[in-house]
Design a protein around this motif. Structure first.
Motif, PDB file in Angstrom:
ATOM      1  N   ARG A 161       0.843  -1.202   0.000  1.00  0.00           N
ATOM      2  CA  ARG A 161       0.000   0.000   0.000  1.00  0.00           C
ATOM      3  C   ARG A 161       0.876   1.249   0.000  1.00  0.00           C
ATOM      4  N   ARG A 162       1.939   1.232   0.810  1.00  0.00           N
ATOM      5  CA  ARG A 162       2.868   2.386   0.816  1.00  0.00           C
ATOM      6  C   ARG A 162       3.503   2.559  -0.559  1.00  0.00           C
ATOM      7  N   ALA A 163       3.867   1.427  -1.178  1.00  0.00           N
ATOM      8  CA  ALA A 163       4.475   1.498  -2.520  1.00  0.00           C
ATOM      9  C   ALA A 163       3.509   2.138  -3.518  1.00  0.00           C
ATOM     10  N   LEU A 186      -8.887   1.378  -3.986  1.00  0.00           N
ATOM     11  CA  LEU A 186      -8.659  -0.059  -4.205  1.00  0.00           C
ATOM     12  C   LEU A 186      -7.697  -0.605  -3.159  1.00  0.00           C
ATOM     13  N   GLY A 187      -6.635   0.151  -2.876  1.00  0.00           N
ATOM     14  CA  GLY A 187      -5.667  -0.260  -1.857  1.00  0.00           C
ATOM     15  C   GLY A 187      -6.338  -0.410  -0.497  1.00  0.00           C
ATOM     16  N   ARG A 188      -7.226   0.537  -0.208  1.00  0.00           N
ATOM     17  CA  ARG A 188      -7.971   0.477   1.052  1.00  0.00           C
ATOM     18  C   ARG A 188      -8.837  -0.785   1.114  1.00  0.00           C
ATOM     19  N   TYR A 189      -9.512  -1.104   0.002  1.00  0.00           N
ATOM     20  CA  TYR A 189     -10.403  -2.274  -0.008  1.00  0.00           C
ATOM     21  C   TYR A 189      -9.609  -3.574   0.173  1.00  0.00           C
ATOM     22  N   TYR A 190      -8.506  -3.709  -0.574  1.00  0.00           N
ATOM     23  CA  TYR A 190      -7.692  -4.932  -0.438  1.00  0.00           C
ATOM     24  C   TYR A 190      -7.079  -5.015   0.960  1.00  0.00           C
ATOM     25  N   GLU A 191      -6.658  -3.871   1.492  1.00  0.00           N
ATOM     26  CA  GLU A 191      -6.081  -3.855   2.842  1.00  0.00           C
ATOM     27  C   GLU A 191      -7.115  -4.319   3.876  1.00  0.00           C
ATOM     28  N   ARG A 192      -8.357  -3.872   3.722  1.00  0.00           N
ATOM     29  CA  ARG A 192      -9.413  -4.260   4.665  1.00  0.00           C
ATOM     30  C   ARG A 192      -9.733  -5.754   4.546  1.00  0.00           C
ATOM     31  N   ILE A 193      -9.707  -6.281   3.301  1.00  0.00           N
ATOM     32  CA  ILE A 193      -9.918  -7.722   3.128  1.00  0.00           C
ATOM     33  C   ILE A 193      -8.830  -8.484   3.891  1.00  0.00           C
TER      34      ILE A 193
END
Lengths: 220, 220
Positions: A161-163, A186-193
């Motif tokens: 996510r940082r990248a 999208l990064g937020r959604y994948y991170e939450r999954i």
């Protein structure tokens, strides 16, 4: 031979694993629709979410029946409540996959994710999908060591996510605000999954050992 | 005079209302730190979150005690489980406030939100804070009509979020990618706080009436 309570509990965990499999498909297909700008696959993910919702309701009813008829106390009670929480998180992971599919659908015929950042987004998606697949096995086998290992892998998602932020905020980002906003969400959604996968894995550790690894970690 | 079960349940709902008050403070202060680029207030919100986490654990223990000692069935059982879910959502709303405070802290001494979009973000924040405040009263008074009304107001947040996207994606957006990404994520955090508020309000309706308004809505 197990008593009625533990037989019914096994059935609940079997259903949780099945729903976890449905969630893995949702994450996988949502990512496919995203990277291929495939509106039909996106629509499939969005419409299939009702099946996950329905499965959640069924597991909840089984849990309420267990609580009402078997009247578990102490550890057994907490295991049933843990199952109720796991199914809530699985449904949420399905919803997050739908969010990914909706971003894909919104940008069709364009691909929401510019080519140069697709490796990072694909990697995030693959890490999330892999975590969901491993959680399914962790639930099936009540695999405590695999569950604890999953918790450690959460850091990989944070790094990706940082990248992705470094890329979209860099001077050589030429794809404008809209694509950057899509990538951030999208990064937020994948991170939450991934977060939910870790949480479910921790609940399995609790179910098997009676210890919550998060509590142990926060004490450390 | 109420029986032991309902007296203990009243105590649980009293604590839920108290936590809801802590969450309202978190939302309010996180927004203040965001719009005033005040790092001290941001730090306060971040460090105060442990109090909400601790309060959640206490409510959970009360609920487990209720389930173990009172062995409620049918409706009473579902009310206790609803309380367990409400406290999980309240803790999550605290976490989302921390996310807002962290964006504020990350941009200090700058204000993360450009002046021209501050009215929209302030409105989102105020709608979220107001919903949390109303949920506190809905819990205290078991106010079904106020709970159903809250569900309708969810649309206001959706409109504000769309308005924020229109602004950051418009041709006259001059604040670049970073600010746009911050706005998109902030919008997501406030939207989720509002979603949880509606969900908790729906659980209160269920607690009082035995009917889940979402189920009714999805049938409609």
């Amino acid at each position: 031979m197990r008593d009625v309570f533990h037989e019914q509990l096994d059935a609940v965990f079997g259903d949780l694993a099945t729903i976890c499999g449905q969630v893995e498909t949702a994450v996988c297909q949502a990512t496919k629709s995203l990277l291929e700008a495939d509106v039909e696959i996106a629509e499939q993910v969005i419409s299939a979410d009702v099946d996950i919702d329905r499965a959640r309701v069924e597991v909840e009813e089984q849990c309420f029946e267990l609580l009402s008829l078997q009247q578990p106390v102490a550890g057994d009670l907490r295991v049933v409540v843990a199952a109720l929480r796991m199914v809530t998180e699985l449904e949420r992971m399905g919803d997050l996959s739908v969010h990914v599919a909706k971003i894909a659908r919104m940008r069709v015929p364009d691909v929401a994710v510019p080519a140069e950042i697709q490796p990072t987004v694909s990697r995030m998606a693959e890490v999330a999908r892999d975590m969901v697949a491993r959680v399914e096995q962790i639930i099936v086998h009540r695999d405590v060591s695999a569950a604890i290992e999953l918790g450690r892998d959460d850091e990989i998602m944070d790094q990706l996510r940082r990248a992705s932020f470094t890329q979209v905020l860099g001077d050589d980002w030429t794809h404008g605000v809209e694509a950057a906003v899509d990538i951030a969400l999208l990064g937020r959604y994948y991170e939450r999954i991934a977060d939910h996968a870790v949480s479910i894995a921790n609940r399995v550790v609790f179910v098997v050992t009676g210890e919550d690894p998060r509590a142990a970690a926060s004490e450390a």
